[in-house]
Design a protein around this motif. Structure first.
Motif, short mmCIF file in Angstrom:
data_model
loop_
_atom_site.label_atom_id
_atom_site.label_comp_id
_atom_site.label_asym_id
_atom_site.label_seq_id
_atom_site.Cartn_x
_atom_site.Cartn_y
_atom_site.Cartn_z
N GLY A 42 0.72 -1.27 0.04
CA GLY A 42 -0.14 -0.02 -0.04
C GLY A 42 0.93 1.20 0.05
O GLY A 42 2.05 1.23 0.24
N VAL A 74 0.91 4.22 1.87
CA VAL A 74 1.24 4.87 2.85
C VAL A 74 2.66 4.34 3.59
O VAL A 74 3.56 4.90 3.60
N GLU A 107 4.90 2.76 1.78
CA GLU A 107 5.70 3.25 0.54
C GLU A 107 6.19 4.36 0.58
O GLU A 107 7.37 4.66 0.73
N VAL A 157 -1.00 -1.87 -11.63
CA VAL A 157 -0.56 -2.39 -10.44
C VAL A 157 -1.53 -1.90 -9.29
O VAL A 157 -1.52 -0.82 -9.32
N LYS A 207 -9.92 -0.67 -6.69
CA LYS A 207 -9.29 -0.45 -7.49
C LYS A 207 -9.81 -1.23 -9.03
O LYS A 207 -9.30 -1.15 -10.05
N GLY A 224 -0.20 -7.22 -8.02
CA GLY A 224 -0.52 -6.80 -6.77
C GLY A 224 0.09 -7.68 -5.74
O GLY A 224 0.65 -8.76 -6.06
N ASN A 229 2.28 -10.79 -6.09
CA ASN A 229 3.86 -10.41 -5.39
C ASN A 229 3.77 -10.81 -3.94
O ASN A 229 3.36 -9.99 -3.07
N ASN A 287 10.60 -6.93 -4.18
CA ASN A 287 9.23 -6.77 -4.14
C ASN A 287 9.24 -5.47 -4.95
O ASN A 287 8.33 -5.34 -5.99
N VAL A 293 8.05 -4.52 -9.05
CA VAL A 293 7.12 -3.35 -9.74
C VAL A 293 7.70 -2.52 -10.52
O VAL A 293 7.21 -2.02 -11.61
N GLU A 327 -9.88 7.14 -5.71
CA GLU A 327 -8.69 6.94 -5.22
C GLU A 327 -8.38 8.13 -4.54
O GLU A 327 -8.42 9.43 -5.09
N THR A 334 0.70 4.61 -7.55
CA THR A 334 1.27 3.77 -8.82
C THR A 334 1.34 4.52 -9.91
O THR A 334 1.93 4.48 -10.90
N GLU A 381 4.41 6.68 -9.78
CA GLU A 381 5.52 5.62 -10.21
C GLU A 381 5.69 5.37 -11.44
O GLU A 381 6.75 5.39 -12.07
N1 UDP Z 1 2.60 -2.17 -4.72
C1 UDP Z 1 3.77 -2.89 -4.37
N2 UDP Z 1 3.72 -4.15 -4.91
C2 UDP Z 1 2.46 -4.55 -5.31
C3 UDP Z 1 1.60 -3.59 -5.63
C4 UDP Z 1 1.69 -2.47 -4.98
O1 UDP Z 1 4.83 -2.49 -3.76
O2 UDP Z 1 2.63 -5.84 -5.85
C5 UDP Z 1 2.76 -0.65 -4.02
C6 UDP Z 1 2.93 0.27 -5.41
O3 UDP Z 1 4.16 0.33 -6.09
C7 UDP Z 1 2.40 1.54 -4.60
C8 UDP Z 1 1.45 1.25 -3.25
O4 UDP Z 1 1.69 -0.28 -3.32
O5 UDP Z 1 3.77 2.17 -4.05
C9 UDP Z 1 0.11 1.47 -3.73
O6 UDP Z 1 -0.02 2.85 -3.55
P1 UDP Z 1 -1.22 3.48 -3.95
O7 UDP Z 1 -1.40 4.96 -3.72
O8 UDP Z 1 -1.27 3.37 -5.45
O9 UDP Z 1 -2.68 2.64 -3.54
P2 UDP Z 1 -3.07 2.20 -2.13
O10 UDP Z 1 -2.55 0.88 -2.00
O11 UDP Z 1 -2.32 3.19 -0.99
O12 UDP Z 1 -4.76 2.53 -2.07
#
Ligand code: UDP
Length: 396
Positions: A8, A10, A12, A211, A218, A240, A279, A287, A291, A308, A313, A316
């Motif tokens: 997720g 946060v 990250e 992703v 999503k 994911g 993943n 990990n 991505v 959202e 993502t 990124e």
């Molecule tokens: N992510 C990851 N591995 C995965 C899928 C997602 O590390 O297999 C990361 C993605 O790269 C991003 C975060 O999870 O950094 C998702 O953040 P986003 O704000 O898009 O959505 P949230 O999950 O917070 O609703």
């Protein structure tokens, strides 16, 4: 403080931000019942759940009873004058206990939607009246996501860490190695990542990628539906975090199962072109690398969220110069100006989503132009240094 160390946006963001601050990072512990409640709160803030259920005191009693025993532990680390940033609804319940230590309490809520208060947010604000009274300042991505009665309100846009394994440059060879290593292009099983596919991804296939967590908002199933009917050489990769690995995401498994069933029911020719990546790589660096490689391999990155808060993502993908198609909702609108640095679509309009994907897939020059502008915009607006500075302004 937040709910999870990995998985997720946060987690990250904190991974990149904490080294920029004189800060420590703590993660709460929860139970399945607790995360079921916090997921319900998450949906309420997005206007996607029945606010009436909050009239029953049981869910919030579970929530508070889970957090209460944890307050003593972190209070030991706090002194008057410290600042504690509580992230998202999962940790908001700690606000009164933090406040009682003499620390300043900032609540950073990363989620929200453009919905009328009576559709959900209003019920959350009422239920958390006591906790919000202990909050000194609130941070959201958009002003309208904030609880109205906290007076000191700030908006801060998230950021990404350009030097992290998730975002740093990778050569084409390295991308190919990583994708071969997880079996996407080779069909070989790998330890940390499960790829469900009829056949490996062909070398010259054009790739559409989404992703995300396997969260209903999503809309991974909607991505499968929108991608059906794309030209024969276009493959869809849905990636994911393994849904069993994110404790505060109890609905992930059901969504993943739904997507698998949907893909299994596709005609052979379409099913061959769908690749599901779960993943579960335990090493955060590996990990992130997966991505990163997937985003770099993609010709078009899609984010077809129904709601959202922000959508890391997308940033990124943009910093990697990818052409992005994203839903015209919430925080995605902050990042993308339609036709300038990506395309915005109505997520309910599958034909419109498919048309936007086709437009980009068929026009490499447009992909390049949008991708270059996307990258330049991210380098200007979404760096960790900027985020740390924004925080300082709130914390001062
Ligand atoms: N992510 C990851 N591995 C995965 C899928 C997602 O590390 O297999 C990361 C993605 O790269 C991003 C975060 O999870 O950094 C998702 O953040 P986003 O704000 O898009 O959505 P949230 O999950 O917070 O609703």
């Amino acid at each position: 403080m937040n709910a999870t160390a990995t998985g997720g946006g946060v987690a990250e963001m904190l991974r990149g931000l904490v080294p920029f601050q004189h800060a420590a990072w703590a993660v709460i512990a929860g139970t399945d019942e607790f995360y079921a409640v916090t997921k319900y709160l998450h949906h309420l803030l997005h206007g996607q759940a029945d606010p009436g259920r909050l009239d029953d005191p049981a869910p919030l009693a579970t929530y508070r009873a889970t957090l209460a025993p944890q307050t003593g532990w972190f209070a030991r680390f706090l002194s008057p004058g410290d600042v504690v940033v509580l992230h998202d609804p999962q940790t908001l319940g700690l606000a009164p206990a933090v406040k009682a230590t003499g620390a300043r309490v900032v609540w950073h809520c990363h989620i929200g939607a453009e919905v009328a208060p009576e559709r959900g947010p209003g019920a959350v604000w009422r239920a958390f009246d006591t906790e919000l009274a202990a909050v000194d300042a609130v941070i959201t991505t958009l002003p309208r996501y904030a609880p109205p009665h906290v007076r000191d309100r700030h908006t801060i846009e998230p950021a990404i860490d350009l030097t992290s394994p998730k975002n740093r440059d990778l050569t084409e060879e390295r991308v190919a190695d990583v994708l071969a290593g997880i079996g996407l292009t080779t069909g070989r099983p790998s330890a940390g990542v499960t790829v469900l596919q009829d056949e490996p991804l062909p070398r010259h296939a054009r790739v559409v990628l989404q992703v995300s967590r396997w969260d209903p908002l999503k809309d991974m199933p909607g991505v499968v539906r929108a991608a059906a009917g794309l030209p024969d050489d276009v493959h869809l990769v849905l990636a994911g975090t393994d849904p069993t690995k994110i404790p505060d995401d109890p609905e992930g498994l059901a969504v993943f199962t739904e997507v698998r069933a949907l893909v299994a029911a596709l005609p052979d020719a379409d099913r061959r072109r769908v690749h599901l990546v779960a993943n579960a790589e335990p090493d955060p660096e590996q990990n992130a690398l997966v991505v990163n490689a997937l985003q770099r391999r993609a010709d078009v990155v899609l984010q077809k969220s129904l709601q959202e808060g922000f959508g890391l993502t997308v940033v990124e993908a943009m910093v990697k110069g990818r052409a992005v198609v994203a839903s015209n909702v919430g925080g995605l609108r902050l990042q993308i100006t339609d036709g300038v640095n990506g395309l915005l679509v109505d997520p309910a309009d599958l034909d419109g989503v498919r048309a936007a994907l086709r437009r980009l897939l068929d026009d490499p020059a447009l992909r390049r132009t949008l991708g270059e502008r996307a990258r330049a915009g991210v380098l200007e607006r979404y760096t960790m240094a900027r985020l740390a500075e924004d925080y300082l302004k709130v914390l001062r």
